[in-house]
Motif scaffolding. Sequence first.
Motif, short mmCIF file in Angstrom:
data_model
loop_
_atom_site.label_atom_id
_atom_site.label_comp_id
_atom_site.label_asym_id
_atom_site.label_seq_id
_atom_site.Cartn_x
_atom_site.Cartn_y
_atom_site.Cartn_z
N GLU A 78 0.77 -1.32 0.06
CA GLU A 78 0.18 0.01 -0.06
C GLU A 78 0.66 1.24 -0.14
O GLU A 78 0.78 2.21 -0.86
CB GLU A 78 -0.98 -0.02 1.37
N TYR A 79 1.86 1.33 1.14
CA TYR A 79 2.60 2.63 1.06
C TYR A 79 4.08 2.33 0.71
O TYR A 79 4.85 3.23 0.69
CB TYR A 79 2.58 3.21 2.63
N GLY A 80 4.64 1.33 0.55
CA GLY A 80 6.14 0.70 0.61
C GLY A 80 6.57 0.86 -0.80
O GLY A 80 7.52 0.13 -1.17
N THR A 81 6.11 1.69 -1.83
CA THR A 81 6.42 1.48 -3.07
C THR A 81 6.98 2.94 -3.39
O THR A 81 7.05 4.04 -3.00
CB THR A 81 5.44 1.38 -4.13
N GLU A 83 7.54 4.39 -6.34
CA GLU A 83 6.67 5.13 -7.12
C GLU A 83 5.23 5.05 -6.61
O GLU A 83 4.46 4.16 -6.87
CB GLU A 83 6.82 4.83 -8.60
N GLY A 84 4.53 6.24 -6.32
CA GLY A 84 3.12 6.01 -6.07
C GLY A 84 3.18 6.01 -4.51
O GLY A 84 1.80 6.04 -4.13
N GLY A 85 3.83 5.60 -3.82
CA GLY A 85 4.03 5.26 -2.13
C GLY A 85 4.21 6.52 -1.36
O GLY A 85 4.43 7.49 -2.08
N ASP A 86 4.09 6.25 -0.30
CA ASP A 86 4.42 7.33 0.65
C ASP A 86 5.23 6.74 1.65
O ASP A 86 5.04 6.01 2.62
CB ASP A 86 2.91 7.64 1.40
N MET A 87 6.37 6.84 1.42
CA MET A 87 7.57 6.36 2.59
C MET A 87 7.59 6.78 3.66
O MET A 87 7.94 5.94 4.51
CB MET A 87 8.81 6.72 1.83
N ARG A 88 6.71 8.00 4.22
CA ARG A 88 6.77 8.21 5.53
C ARG A 88 5.80 7.31 6.11
O ARG A 88 6.04 7.08 7.48
CB ARG A 88 5.93 9.56 5.64
N ARG A 89 4.90 6.62 5.61
CA ARG A 89 4.04 5.64 6.05
C ARG A 89 4.59 4.15 5.90
O ARG A 89 3.64 3.21 6.21
CB ARG A 89 2.60 5.82 5.61
#
Length: 183
Positions: A78-81, A83-89
């Motif tokens: 969900e968040y760990g990509t 491209e398009g992820g949210d590395m803070r989450r």
Amino acid sequence: MRNTFTALALLVASPALATGLQIEVAGEANGTITIDLLDDVAPNHVAQIAALAEAGAYDGVVFHRVIDGFMAQTGDVEYGTLEGGDMRRAGSGSSDKPDLKEEFSDVPFERGVVGMARSKSVDSANSQFFIMLAPKPHLDGAYTVVGKVTDGMDVVDAIKLGLGGNGAVIGQPDVMTSVKVID
């Protein structure tokens, strides 16, 4: 005889279970990790991981938490990509599939064992998994074991380490560029 025939027919008609994963890693670590999936130990978890891999959900997912002498965690689709992820989450997400009921076993958490990450609830594993860098007996019987690395532990050992007690990776994390189900 009829029961034996029925059981055999059901076995033959059942879909083949995944037997392994081949993970291509890029970053500080570069190479291939091969995992033997233990579908006899955790059939529901293995089926979910295989389905996510077959759908390409793990491609481009980072190793967001890596603790020296402990484990390397990945699988936040969900968040760990990058491209398009949210590395803070990264590390707080899951997939669109349901969380899984625990499938604890007597398989010990030794170096190279693959386990499912979860929250405090034992029935909250979804898509994230971790690879053990060293034995940690305190995890035995408390997390679901899904596999074991059969090749590429040198690649696992080279994955960029995180910082601090939680092992969060700072900067550019290593990434699973491709995750394929293998026979």
